[in-house]
Design a protein around this motif. Structure first.
Motif, PDB file in Angstrom:
ATOM      1  N   ILE A  55     -52.970  -4.429  40.090  1.00  0.00           N
ATOM      2  CA  ILE A  55     -52.787  -2.817  40.685  1.00  0.00           C
ATOM      3  C   ILE A  55     -53.164  -3.339  42.426  1.00  0.00           C
ATOM      4  CG2 ILE A  55     -55.726  -2.443  42.011  1.00  0.00           C
ATOM      5  CD1 ILE A  55     -56.648  -3.003  38.507  1.00  0.00           C
ATOM      6  N   THR A  56     -53.408  -2.203  43.083  1.00  0.00           N
ATOM      7  CA  THR A  56     -52.431  -2.566  43.721  1.00  0.00           C
ATOM      8  C   THR A  56     -53.431  -3.629  44.923  1.00  0.00           C
ATOM      9  OG1 THR A  56     -51.863  -0.197  44.611  1.00  0.00           O
ATOM     10  CG2 THR A  56     -52.060  -1.889  46.925  1.00  0.00           C
ATOM     11  N   ARG A  57     -53.333  -4.145  45.712  1.00  0.00           N
ATOM     12  CA  ARG A  57     -54.101  -5.767  46.407  1.00  0.00           C
ATOM     13  C   ARG A  57     -53.693  -4.684  48.141  1.00  0.00           C
ATOM     14  NH1 ARG A  57     -51.084 -11.047  44.319  1.00  0.00           N
ATOM     15  NH2 ARG A  57     -51.175 -10.550  42.061  1.00  0.00           N
ATOM     16  N   VAL A  58     -54.871  -5.271  48.489  1.00  0.00           N
ATOM     17  CA  VAL A  58     -55.713  -4.623  49.881  1.00  0.00           C
ATOM     18  C   VAL A  58     -56.039  -5.467  51.180  1.00  0.00           C
ATOM     19  CG1 VAL A  58     -56.024  -2.761  48.854  1.00  0.00           C
ATOM     20  CG2 VAL A  58     -58.116  -4.152  49.226  1.00  0.00           C
ATOM     21  N   GLY A  59     -54.957  -6.917  50.473  1.00  0.00           N
ATOM     22  CA  GLY A  59     -55.145  -7.717  51.891  1.00  0.00           C
ATOM     23  C   GLY A  59     -56.302  -8.547  51.046  1.00  0.00           C
ATOM     24  N   GLY A  60     -56.836 -10.046  52.155  1.00  0.00           N
ATOM     25  CA  GLY A  60     -57.984 -10.942  51.484  1.00  0.00           C
ATOM     26  C   GLY A  60     -59.232 -10.476  52.145  1.00  0.00           C
ATOM     27  N   THR A  61     -60.142 -10.744  51.067  1.00  0.00           N
ATOM     28  CA  THR A  61     -61.815 -10.715  51.445  1.00  0.00           C
ATOM     29  C   THR A  61     -62.184 -10.181  53.102  1.00  0.00           C
ATOM     30  OG1 THR A  61     -62.589 -12.641  50.910  1.00  0.00           O
ATOM     31  CG2 THR A  61     -62.688 -10.899  49.347  1.00  0.00           C
ATOM     32  N   LYS A  62     -61.386 -11.340  53.859  1.00  0.00           N
ATOM     33  CA  LYS A  62     -61.738 -11.393  55.181  1.00  0.00           C
ATOM     34  C   LYS A  62     -60.597 -11.134  56.187  1.00  0.00           C
ATOM     35  CE  LYS A  62     -65.361 -14.000  55.265  1.00  0.00           C
ATOM     36  NZ  LYS A  62     -66.674 -13.934  55.351  1.00  0.00           N
ATOM     37  N   GLN A  63     -59.848 -10.078  55.892  1.00  0.00           N
ATOM     38  CA  GLN A  63     -58.567  -9.877  56.794  1.00  0.00           C
ATOM     39  C   GLN A  63     -58.147  -8.876  55.496  1.00  0.00           C
ATOM     40  OE1 GLN A  63     -55.998 -13.365  57.089  1.00  0.00           O
ATOM     41  NE2 GLN A  63     -56.578 -12.911  59.137  1.00  0.00           N
ATOM     42  N   LEU A  64     -58.343  -7.516  55.405  1.00  0.00           N
ATOM     43  CA  LEU A  64     -58.531  -6.463  54.379  1.00  0.00           C
ATOM     44  C   LEU A  64     -57.753  -5.621  55.249  1.00  0.00           C
ATOM     45  CD1 LEU A  64     -62.140  -4.982  53.450  1.00  0.00           C
ATOM     46  CD2 LEU A  64     -60.264  -6.542  52.204  1.00  0.00           C
ATOM     47  N   ASP A  65     -56.947  -5.194  54.731  1.00  0.00           N
ATOM     48  CA  ASP A  65     -55.568  -3.977  55.017  1.00  0.00           C
ATOM     49  C   ASP A  65     -56.040  -2.309  54.986  1.00  0.00           C
ATOM     50  OD1 ASP A  65     -53.140  -2.321  55.157  1.00  0.00           O
ATOM     51  OD2 ASP A  65     -52.102  -3.653  54.683  1.00  0.00           O
ATOM     52  N   LEU A  66     -56.873  -2.062  56.146  1.00  0.00           N
ATOM     53  CA  LEU A  66     -57.477  -0.833  55.926  1.00  0.00           C
ATOM     54  C   LEU A  66     -56.742   0.706  56.258  1.00  0.00           C
ATOM     55  CD1 LEU A  66     -59.961  -1.814  59.298  1.00  0.00           C
ATOM     56  CD2 LEU A  66     -59.910  -2.029  57.019  1.00  0.00           C
ATOM     57  N   GLU A  67     -55.336   0.048  56.561  1.00  0.00           N
ATOM     58  CA  GLU A  67     -54.316   1.110  56.310  1.00  0.00           C
ATOM     59  C   GLU A  67     -53.543   1.762  54.712  1.00  0.00           C
ATOM     60  OE1 GLU A  67     -50.487   0.758  58.859  1.00  0.00           O
ATOM     61  OE2 GLU A  67     -52.390   1.272  60.997  1.00  0.00           O
ATOM     62  N   ARG A  68     -53.734   0.681  54.529  1.00  0.00           N
ATOM     63  CA  ARG A  68     -53.370   0.592  52.600  1.00  0.00           C
ATOM     64  C   ARG A  68     -54.613   0.964  51.912  1.00  0.00           C
ATOM     65  NH1 ARG A  68     -50.298  -4.348  50.210  1.00  0.00           N
ATOM     66  NH2 ARG A  68     -48.794  -3.755  51.295  1.00  0.00           N
ATOM     67  N   ILE A  69     -56.150   0.871  51.978  1.00  0.00           N
ATOM     68  CA  ILE A  69     -56.819   1.777  51.466  1.00  0.00           C
ATOM     69  C   ILE A  69     -57.355   2.923  51.745  1.00  0.00           C
ATOM     70  CG2 ILE A  69     -59.787   1.051  51.598  1.00  0.00           C
ATOM     71  CD1 ILE A  69     -59.134  -1.450  52.157  1.00  0.00           C
ATOM     72  N   ALA A  70     -57.013   3.110  53.255  1.00  0.00           N
ATOM     73  CA  ALA A  70     -57.001   4.807  52.737  1.00  0.00           C
ATOM     74  C   ALA A  70     -56.117   4.955  52.734  1.00  0.00           C
ATOM     75  CB  ALA A  70     -56.539   4.886  54.533  1.00  0.00           C
TER      76      ALA A  70
END
Length: 263
Positions: A55-70
């Motif tokens: 599954i696609t990883r979207v960064g760490g819990t404290k450093q989320l990749d907001l662009e990837r999530i979007a």
């Protein structure tokens, strides 16, 4: 449909959501056991292994990749008040439904399980998980005489679990009296402070800092008569479906301590 998260926020969520992103490892594992459809997880969501690999990883819990999530266009983001950064969660909530858990103890964790079961329309599975958790802890027999204990989560600087943590409740249910229960959250301290605490049991967690055998000697320089153990941090701090297995693990840990003459 309209749901309320554990912060009391009203969240409009499609029924059931099909493009979920989980940014909390213990809740990711719970989603797996509930049969959810998940599109994104963090790099710390190591359970189940099949999801971690695929599954696609979207960064760490404290450093989320907001662009990837979007880019994944989630119809639900599942977060946690303590484990995620408030600013990032608020930013996500401007565009996507975000359901936030707030876990202080076992009761909160059990309510979270059934709440997510309702959202996912997996009520029967959620009730079964909750029942296993509650029955397991009901049957757990703590040490007859509580032992003064400390639970380390970090080194350089040394950090322990304070009183207002989920870990503290897990310790208490085992009969481990947290000598730092009067301190908030995860205080930093020196080993001389540990030596003066009256502690007789030191638990070195496998996460977030990966304590190893070599660290036991450091503690015993200050507490030569204490028992120092390496413990599975997931059992003490993961508040999702891993709680089904925690009472069994704690029971074995307690049984091992009974074999020590000082207990």
């Amino acid at each position: 449909m309209l749901y309320h998260d554990q912060l009391g926020r009203a969240v409009e969520i499609p029924a059931p959501p099909q493009r979920i992103i989980s940014v909390v490892p213990s809740q990711t594992e719970l989603l797996y056991h509930l049969g959810a459809t998940v599109q994104g997880i963090t790099k710390f969501c190591v359970h189940p292994a099949a999801w971690f690999r695929s599954i696609t990883r979207v960064g760490g819990t404290k450093q989320l990749d907001l662009e990837r999530i979007a880019a994944l266009q989630p119809d639900l983001v599942i977060a946690n008040r303590e484990e995620n950064e408030k600013e990032q969660i608020e930013a996500l909530a401007t565009s996507f439904p975000v359901w936030v858990s707030d876990i202080h103890g076992l009761d909160d964790a059990c309510r979270m399980v059934t709440s997510l079961g309702d959202i996912l329309q997996r009520q029967a599975a959620a009730q079964d998980i909750r029942r296993q958790i509650e029955n397991g802890f009901r049957e757990l027999q703590p040490l007859a005489a509580p032992v003064p204990a400390a639970y380390f989560i970090w080194r350089n600087p040394w950090m322990v679990a304070g009183g207002d943590t989920f870990i503290n409740e897990m310790m208490d249910r085992c009969g481990f009296r947290n000598v730092f229960a009067d301190l908030p959250r995860y205080p930093t301290l020196g080993l001389a402070q540990l030596a003066a605490s009256g502690c007789r049991l030191v638990l070195l967690s496998s996460e977030p800092y990966p304590f190893r055998e070599k660290h036991i000697a450091e503690i015993q320089e200050y507490l030569p008569d204490a028992e120092v153990l390496l413990v599975d941090g997931e059992m003490f701090s993961w508040y999702g479906s891993r709680l089904m297995y925690a009472p069994g693990y704690f029971g074995e840990l307690i049984a091992g301590l009974y074999s020590k003459s000082i207990y």
